[in-house]
Design a protein around this motif. Structure first.
Motif, mmCIF file in Angstrom:
data_model
loop_
_atom_site.group_PDB
_atom_site.id
_atom_site.type_symbol
_atom_site.label_atom_id
_atom_site.label_comp_id
_atom_site.label_asym_id
_atom_site.label_seq_id
_atom_site.Cartn_x
_atom_site.Cartn_y
_atom_site.Cartn_z
ATOM 1 N N SER A 71 -34.037 -18.153 71.700
ATOM 2 C CA SER A 71 -34.904 -18.311 70.523
ATOM 3 C C SER A 71 -36.172 -17.457 70.651
ATOM 4 O O SER A 71 -36.752 -17.057 69.651
ATOM 5 N N PHE A 124 -21.860 -12.770 65.088
ATOM 6 C CA PHE A 124 -20.837 -13.397 65.921
ATOM 7 C C PHE A 124 -19.442 -13.068 65.393
ATOM 8 O O PHE A 124 -19.269 -12.692 64.236
ATOM 9 N N LEU A 133 -38.240 -19.891 59.564
ATOM 10 C CA LEU A 133 -38.621 -20.467 60.861
ATOM 11 C C LEU A 133 -39.933 -19.863 61.362
ATOM 12 O O LEU A 133 -40.719 -20.525 62.027
ATOM 13 N N GLN A 160 -35.003 -10.485 60.823
ATOM 14 C CA GLN A 160 -36.204 -10.658 61.644
ATOM 15 C C GLN A 160 -36.630 -9.354 62.338
ATOM 16 O O GLN A 160 -37.450 -9.392 63.251
ATOM 17 N N ASP A 218 -18.325 -25.381 64.833
ATOM 18 C CA ASP A 218 -18.285 -24.102 65.544
ATOM 19 C C ASP A 218 -19.583 -23.921 66.349
ATOM 20 O O ASP A 218 -20.665 -23.842 65.764
ATOM 21 N N GLU A 274 -20.773 -21.410 67.610
ATOM 22 C CA GLU A 274 -21.450 -20.152 67.267
ATOM 23 C C GLU A 274 -22.461 -20.340 66.132
ATOM 24 O O GLU A 274 -23.414 -19.578 66.032
ATOM 25 N N VAL A 275 -22.243 -21.371 65.310
ATOM 26 C CA VAL A 275 -23.191 -21.620 64.218
ATOM 27 C C VAL A 275 -24.549 -22.023 64.798
ATOM 28 O O VAL A 275 -25.600 -21.524 64.369
ATOM 29 N N GLN A 282 -25.505 -21.386 67.877
ATOM 30 C CA GLN A 282 -26.017 -20.252 68.652
ATOM 31 C C GLN A 282 -26.668 -19.218 67.732
ATOM 32 O O GLN A 282 -27.666 -18.600 68.092
ATOM 33 N N ALA A 283 -26.088 -19.058 66.542
ATOM 34 C CA ALA A 283 -26.666 -18.125 65.574
ATOM 35 C C ALA A 283 -28.085 -18.560 65.216
ATOM 36 O O ALA A 283 -29.003 -17.737 65.166
ATOM 37 N N ALA A 284 -28.260 -19.868 65.006
ATOM 38 C CA ALA A 284 -29.599 -20.377 64.678
ATOM 39 C C ALA A 284 -30.559 -20.123 65.838
ATOM 40 O O ALA A 284 -31.715 -19.738 65.636
ATOM 41 N N THR A 285 -30.053 -20.303 67.072
ATOM 42 C CA THR A 285 -30.894 -20.084 68.251
ATOM 43 C C THR A 285 -31.351 -18.632 68.326
ATOM 44 O O THR A 285 -32.521 -18.353 68.605
ATOM 45 N N THR A 286 -30.420 -17.705 68.086
ATOM 46 C CA THR A 286 -30.810 -16.284 68.175
ATOM 47 C C THR A 286 -31.807 -15.902 67.072
ATOM 48 O O THR A 286 -32.463 -14.885 67.174
ATOM 49 N N MET A 287 -31.888 -16.748 66.053
ATOM 50 C CA MET A 287 -32.856 -16.452 64.987
ATOM 51 C C MET A 287 -34.189 -17.155 65.223
ATOM 52 O O MET A 287 -35.037 -17.203 64.341
ATOM 53 N N GLY A 288 -34.316 -17.750 66.393
ATOM 54 C CA GLY A 288 -35.617 -18.326 66.752
ATOM 55 C C GLY A 288 -35.702 -19.833 66.617
ATOM 56 O O GLY A 288 -36.784 -20.401 66.790
ATOM 57 N N ALA A 289 -34.581 -20.500 66.302
ATOM 58 C CA ALA A 289 -34.637 -21.956 66.118
ATOM 59 C C ALA A 289 -34.607 -22.662 67.475
ATOM 60 O O ALA A 289 -33.828 -22.281 68.349
ATOM 61 N N VAL A 313 -29.598 -27.231 60.780
ATOM 62 C CA VAL A 313 -28.235 -26.701 60.681
ATOM 63 C C VAL A 313 -27.186 -27.814 60.837
ATOM 64 O O VAL A 313 -26.373 -28.032 59.933
ATOM 65 N N MET A 315 -25.153 -29.634 57.676
ATOM 66 C CA MET A 315 -23.724 -29.287 57.609
ATOM 67 C C MET A 315 -22.850 -30.536 57.629
ATOM 68 O O MET A 315 -21.729 -30.524 57.139
#
Lengths: 349, 297
Positions: A73, A81, A102, A150, B192, B194-195, B197-204, B213, B217
């Motif tokens: 993060s 992905f 965010l 971002q 999934d 990866e959903v 993980q996608a949020a994590t890579t966006m800073g969550a 998320v 969902m």
């Protein structure tokens, strides 16, 4: 260094080394493809770069700063992905604006940025569309736009085109390459599709058994494979068992063959690699040497080219010829194949 | 979820069409069972609620609204209000505990997941009667919990922790929690990774990934989980009877009292019809609200 650097990156799962001392420097703005068969460790390396896996040892540096233990993060690398991982409860615009929201970006700026990104991926005006109403290619574009929202320092893609049909895949590959060149963003793509890697990457990193087998520009990897694994994995290759005679000559069966350069010492067993397009077929011996006699065991006329196999010394040598150069031979005919010295590469067995 | 629809549609297209007679044969058994065991008793219940009450707990066929008039009283409104309050409070607590619990179980290693599932299924083998009376002992004056609280001065000596509303609620939550965790488990284990993980890579952060998320969902499953607990708790009988005072008695106890205590079967049937109508209305309302939300999205 300005860019991304991997230093001795290792990931172990019990006794299994998924990534084994991977070291690589990726200059800023380069497009790198990690290429290898399933289970070679390429996705593990990508996930360590993203911060989704913790390395067992080694370091990751971004512009000289150690980010090995920084959370995913905090890194905020844009990632696409394999499953795309779009949020089904959010519409297109909300998906793209997720990271911006965010980070507390105000609504007006978010709206502008979403519109910009949708223009960039050629989906203007689709902000309010539900994810379930998008086609495969549109979803792909939304995933790319979301990852770029971002303005990430590094853009990561994990086999993003594997679920697309051949035509759409090629279209998306071209679009992504054009986009990357426009944005000049450091991009790392993981794929098992060598055609994809060859057409898109500035640098290909071939991985096998958790290790980097070879890295370099696509053409050099193709023309000068560093080992048997790379020669076998990238494109089609004839891999012939030979014995080294001296620095310039090997023997295939009883036939001496001149080569560009050998490796190992005289008498050692080695592998001679030659691409099918470098193999020349003739009906009679040309007298110039570097020829092996055999029998035509397969001919496939593909229209644009003719693919043939000649059984020589117990192995089939694969070659291709243009229809204009094809000798017109039939199955079972006697033939000679010439293996030009400059195209023969000797690899360790 | 809306995303599942295309794949379901695709699956139905790919499957070879089954002969109609085979489908009809497969459906006949369940259809007959529902008809005999649900629709017929429901019809009889409506008929009984409209019947004429006779002395001595008897009734004769008729068509009168005498019993339904008794539903329009403050007493019935209070009983229904309390039952709904208990059901909604129980549902909110149960789902709030069960959803994160199920989420964390699905994120464990396979072996730990199996151990948890075995434990949860094992806890379901305990009889409700046994659990309710165990709670009675635990919360009574001589019980372990009451004794411990009295020892640290949080409860007057000789005081008990029941009968009261918290005792009823706590026991109902305990009874329902394993069911609700097991209800959420399949949906969450199919989420999934990866959903997230996608949020994590966006800073969550982990918390914002969960709240922004995972929770949205799973909105449909959460709503269904709440409804399941509401339906079950609304009809709870033994727990409020043993661990509650009369003000904490649910409609189920009052139905029993009307039928067995007062000998007024038509009134008991009218109560039951009112509960069914109320539940159906609640389900329809929930469905309408979720449809409106889907349409807005």
């Amino acid at each position: 260094m300005f860019g991304l650097e991997l230093r001795d990156l290792t990931k172990a799962y019990g006794d299994h080394l998924a990534a084994d001392h991977v070291s690589l420097s990726i200059p800023h703005g380069e497009f790198v493809c990690f290429l290898g068969p399933s289970g070679c460790g390429k996705t593990t390396v990508l996930r360590m770069i993203a911060g989704l896996e913790t390395p067992t040892s080694g370091a990751i540096l971004l512009n000289g700063k150690d980010i090995t233990h920084q959370a995913a993060s905090g890194r905020q690398f844009g990632m696409v992905f394999q499953s795309l991982a779009l949020f089904p409860h959010l519409n297109v615009g909300e998906n793209i604006a997720f990271a911006l929201r965010l980070r507390g970006v105000d609504a007006g700026r978010r709206k502008e940025r979403v519109a910009e990104l949708l223009e960039l991926v050629r989906l203007p005006g689709l902000q309010t569309r539900a994810i379930s109403q998008l086609s495969g290619g549109q979803r792909q574009r939304v995933a790319i736009a979301r990852a770029l929202a971002q303005e990430p320092p590094v853009f990561l893609l994990d086999e993003p085109f594997s679920a697309l049909d051949a035509k759409l895949r090629e279209e998306m590959q071209n679009e992504l390459r054009a986009l990357q060149q426009r944005l000049k963003i450091t991009t790392i793509l993981v794929t098992h599709d060598q055609r994809e890697a060859m057409t898109m990457a500035d640098t290909i990193v071939v991985m096998g058994e958790g290790k980097i087998q070879q890295h370099g520009p696509p053409v050099s990897i193709y023309k000068r494979p560093a080992n048997r694994f790379v020669a076998d994995f990238i494109g089609a290759s004839n891999l012939l068992p030979v014995q080294i005679l001296d620095g310039q000559t090997v023997t295939y069966g009883a036939t001496p063959l001149r080569v560009g350069a050998t490796c190992g010492v005289g008498g050692a067993a080695a592998t001679l690699a030659i691409r099918p397009e470098d193999v020349v077929i003739t009906r009679t011996a040309g007298g110039g040497g570097n020829e092996v006699a055999g029998t035509l065991s397969q001919v496939r006329d593909m229209g644009a080219y003719v693919e043939f196999r000649v059984a020589c010394e117990g192995l089939d040598i694969l070659g291709v010829a243009s229809p204009r150069d094809w000798i017109g031979a039939s199955l079972g005919d006697h033939a000679h194949v010439r293996l030009p010295a400059e195209s023969c590469q000797v690899l360790a067995r | 979820m809306s995303t599942a629809e295309p794949s379901l549609a695709a699956a139905s297209v790919d499957q070879p069409a089954k002969p109609r007679w085979m489908l009809a044969g497969l459906l006949t058994g369940p259809a007959l069972y529902i008809l005999i065991m649900a629709i017929v008793p429901a019809f009889l219940m409506v008929q009984l609620s409209l019947a004429h009450r006779e002395v001595g707990g008897l009734w004769s066929p008729g068509f009168e609204l005498t019993q339904y008039r008794q539903l329009a009283t403050p007493l019935f409104a209070r009983i229904m209000g309390f039952s709904l309050l208990l059901a909604l409070t129980g549902a909110v607590i149960c789902v709030s505990l069960a959803f994160p619990a199920a989420y964390f179980i699905t994120r464990m290693r396979r072996r730990a997941q199996v151990a948890w599932l075995v434990f949860l299924l094992g806890s379901l083998s305990l009889s409700e009667v046994l659990i309710v009376f165990a709670f009675q002992v635990l919360l009574s004056t001589s019980g372990t919990l009451a004794g411990a609280l009295a020892a640290v001065g949080l409860l007057a000596p000789g005081g008990a922790l029941y009968p009261n509303f918290p005792a009823v609620l706590t026991c109902l939550v305990y009874l329902l929690l394993p069911y609700v965790i097991l209800f959420f488990y399949p949906a969450l284990s199919q989420l999934d990774p990866e959903v997230e993980q996608a949020a994590t890579t966006m800073g969550a952060s982990r918390l914002s990934t969960f709240t922004r998320v995972v929770l949205p969902m799973m909105r449909g499953q959460i709503l269904t989980g709440v409804l399941l607990v509401v339906i079950f708790t609304f009809g709870a009988y033994l727990t409020p009877l043993v661990l509650g005072r009369p003000p904490q008695w649910t409609i189920a106890i009052h139905i029993n009292n009307a039928a067995m205590g007062a000998g007024n079967l038509p009134l008991a049937a009218a109560y039951a019809v009112a509960v069914v109508v109320f539940m159906v209305a609640l389900l329809v309302l929930t469905r309408l609200l979720s449809r409106r939300r889907e349409a807005a999205a």
